[in-house]
Design an enzyme around this catalytic site. Structure first.
Site, PDB file in Angstrom:
ATOM      1  N   ASP A 147       4.214  -5.322  12.091  1.00  0.00           N
ATOM      2  CA  ASP A 147       4.814  -5.903  10.872  1.00  0.00           C
ATOM      3  C   ASP A 147       6.317  -6.070  11.054  1.00  0.00           C
ATOM      4  O   ASP A 147       6.904  -7.058  10.609  1.00  0.00           O
ATOM      5  CB  ASP A 147       4.552  -4.992   9.665  1.00  0.00           C
ATOM      6  CG  ASP A 147       3.069  -4.847   9.385  1.00  0.00           C
ATOM      7  OD1 ASP A 147       2.318  -5.794   9.665  1.00  0.00           O
ATOM      8  OD2 ASP A 147       2.661  -3.771   8.912  1.00  0.00           O
ATOM      9  N   LYS A 180       9.973   6.150  15.211  1.00  0.00           N
ATOM     10  CA  LYS A 180      10.012   6.998  13.994  1.00  0.00           C
ATOM     11  C   LYS A 180       8.665   6.982  13.309  1.00  0.00           C
ATOM     12  O   LYS A 180       7.890   6.021  13.446  1.00  0.00           O
ATOM     13  CB  LYS A 180      11.053   6.450  13.017  1.00  0.00           C
ATOM     14  CG  LYS A 180      12.471   6.631  13.462  1.00  0.00           C
ATOM     15  CD  LYS A 180      13.401   6.306  12.293  1.00  0.00           C
ATOM     16  CE  LYS A 180      14.841   6.227  12.744  1.00  0.00           C
ATOM     17  NZ  LYS A 180      15.628   5.352  11.896  1.00  0.00           N
ATOM     18  N   GLY A 225       4.777  -6.549  26.030  1.00  0.00           N
ATOM     19  CA  GLY A 225       5.668  -7.514  25.377  1.00  0.00           C
ATOM     20  C   GLY A 225       4.911  -8.566  24.595  1.00  0.00           C
ATOM     21  O   GLY A 225       3.971  -8.250  23.865  1.00  0.00           O
ATOM     22  N   ASP A 260       5.029   6.811  16.587  1.00  0.00           N
ATOM     23  CA  ASP A 260       4.045   6.280  15.643  1.00  0.00           C
ATOM     24  C   ASP A 260       4.153   4.760  15.668  1.00  0.00           C
ATOM     25  O   ASP A 260       5.217   4.217  15.357  1.00  0.00           O
ATOM     26  CB  ASP A 260       4.362   6.843  14.243  1.00  0.00           C
ATOM     27  CG  ASP A 260       3.427   6.313  13.165  1.00  0.00           C
ATOM     28  OD1 ASP A 260       2.453   5.629  13.498  1.00  0.00           O
ATOM     29  OD2 ASP A 260       3.693   6.609  11.984  1.00  0.00           O
ATOM     30  N   ASN A 320       0.836  -1.208   0.000  1.00  0.00           N
ATOM     31  CA  ASN A 320       0.000   0.000   0.000  1.00  0.00           C
ATOM     32  C   ASN A 320       0.862   1.245   0.000  1.00  0.00           C
ATOM     33  O   ASN A 320       1.986   1.230   0.504  1.00  0.00           O
ATOM     34  CB  ASN A 320      -0.843   0.097   1.292  1.00  0.00           C
ATOM     35  CG  ASN A 320      -1.877  -1.008   1.412  1.00  0.00           C
ATOM     36  OD1 ASN A 320      -2.343  -1.549   0.413  1.00  0.00           O
ATOM     37  ND2 ASN A 320      -2.228  -1.340   2.641  1.00  0.00           N
TER      38      ASN A 320
HETATM   39  O1  RIB Z   1       0.293  -2.666   9.628  1.00  0.00           O
HETATM   40  C1  RIB Z   1       0.439  -1.349   9.156  1.00  0.00           C
HETATM   41  C2  RIB Z   1      -0.046  -1.266   7.747  1.00  0.00           C
HETATM   42  O2  RIB Z   1      -1.435  -1.509   7.722  1.00  0.00           O
HETATM   43  C3  RIB Z   1       0.117   0.095   7.109  1.00  0.00           C
HETATM   44  O3  RIB Z   1       1.369   0.273   6.489  1.00  0.00           O
HETATM   45  C4  RIB Z   1      -1.066   0.176   6.158  1.00  0.00           C
HETATM   46  O4  RIB Z   1      -0.710   0.134   4.814  1.00  0.00           O
HETATM   47  C5  RIB Z   1      -1.969  -0.993   6.535  1.00  0.00           C
HETATM   48  O5  RIB Z   1      -1.886  -1.993   5.617  1.00  0.00           O
END
Ligand code: RIB
Length: 303
Positions: free
Chosen positions: A249, A282, A221, A243, A14
């Site tokens: 991820d 960041k 945690g 942020d 995205n």
């Molecule tokens: O997990 C974060 C992501 O969720 C963002 O980068 C956004 O694109 C959504 O997919």
């Protein structure tokens, strides 16, 4: 006998349109943003970048549109040295976009316009070849779940390790669960998938359905279950959060990179915990993901 190496990430890409606001708006409310920025993102791309920055070979399978956002995201894949010949452009489609508000207290809310990510086609022979040769398959749920299930079944049959980050959360059938080596979810996703509001009960229920379950608990945690037994907990590192977008991820990609190099689950979780701690300091998803050297320096300072 296939030589397994590296990681295949099957997932979304995205462009994130990020609005910095004082607080997340409530229903019916109009707020003025302090600024707007665009950053590369998408759960698939974020996790692929986290794998690559942790120094593990990475191939991505996904879809882009034929637009400027798609071209910029292709450039990110090239710069990060992520093998991207299996990321295809869909003519006439738009690239996925995520509209994100980030508050001053680092909370966020995200609305995704899926675009090319939800292309319904099944995996091609070349996709399957990439998966068969990978040591680990890592997927999320911003793409059709039928592709994830097909990939997981195939990867399992070829002896690869299969990791699913079930985000955003949805119902998971027994076939998919039975092909997972690791299920990674946060506490909200655990409750949704288990259909159980009580977190300890939700975790226990999910832990009984997969070989290994990792539940991330934000500032608390994470906890790892193996064969339905709680194995260990890992505390979070204290950092100043700016942020949190993409922190989950980063955890998944960093964890999988370590597992693909033959590290233990304990080592991989501590490494991933440090990587995601750095990511929240960041702004933006992809720009906030740390390199292996940054994670090692962070951990060395905390021995
Ligand atoms: O997990 C974060 C992501 O969720 C963002 O980068 C956004 O694109 C959504 O997919």
């Amino acid at each position: 006998m296939t030589e397994h190496s590296g990681v295949v990430v099957l997932g979304s890409l995205n462009m994130d349109i990020v609005l910095s606001v004082e607080r997340i708006p409530g229903p019916g409310e109009t707020l003025l943003a302090r600024e707007m920025d665009t950053y590369p993102g998408g759960k698939g791309l974020n996790q692929a970048v986290a794998v690559a920055r942790a120094n593990a070979p990475c191939t991505m399978i996904g879809f882009l549109g034929t637009d400027d956002f798609g071209r910029s995201l292709r450039d990110v894949l090239e710069t990060e040295r992520i093998e991207n010949s299996r990321v295809l452009e869909i003519k006439g489609q738009t690239t996925g976009q995520a509209f994100i508000t980030v508050s001053q207290s680092a909370e966020n809310s995200i609305v995704v316009v899926s675009g090319a990510n939800i292309n319904p086609s099944s995996l091609t022979e070349r996709d399957l070849e990439s998966i068969a040769s990978a040591r680990v398959l890592l997927a999320q749920l911003e793409i059709p779940i039928s592709r994830v299930s097909q990939a997981a079944r195939f990867a399992k049959s070829k002896g690869s390790t299969v990791v699913l980050n079930a985000a955003p959360a949805t119902e998971l059938d027994d076939d998919l669960l039975s092909n997972l080596d690791f299920l990674i979810v946060n506490e909200h996703e655990a409750s949704i998938i288990a259909k159980e509001n009580d977190l300890p009960k939700a975790m226990q229920k999910l832990a009984g359905k997969v070989d290994n379950l990792i539940v991330t608990l934000g500032k608390l945690g994470s906890v790892v279950f193996s064969n339905a037994i709680e194995l260990f907990r890992t505390p979070a590192f204290e950092v100043k959060a700016v942020d949190t977008t993409g922190a989950g991820d980063t955890f998944c990609g960093a964890f999988v990179a370590a597992i693909s190099k033959g590290e233990t689950i304990q080592f991989a979780v501590r490494y991933a915990t440090a990587a995601s701690a750095l990511a929240v300091t960041k702004q933006g998803a992809v720009p906030s993901i740390p390199t292996e050297a940054e994670v090692e320096e962070f951990l060395a300072a905390r021995l």
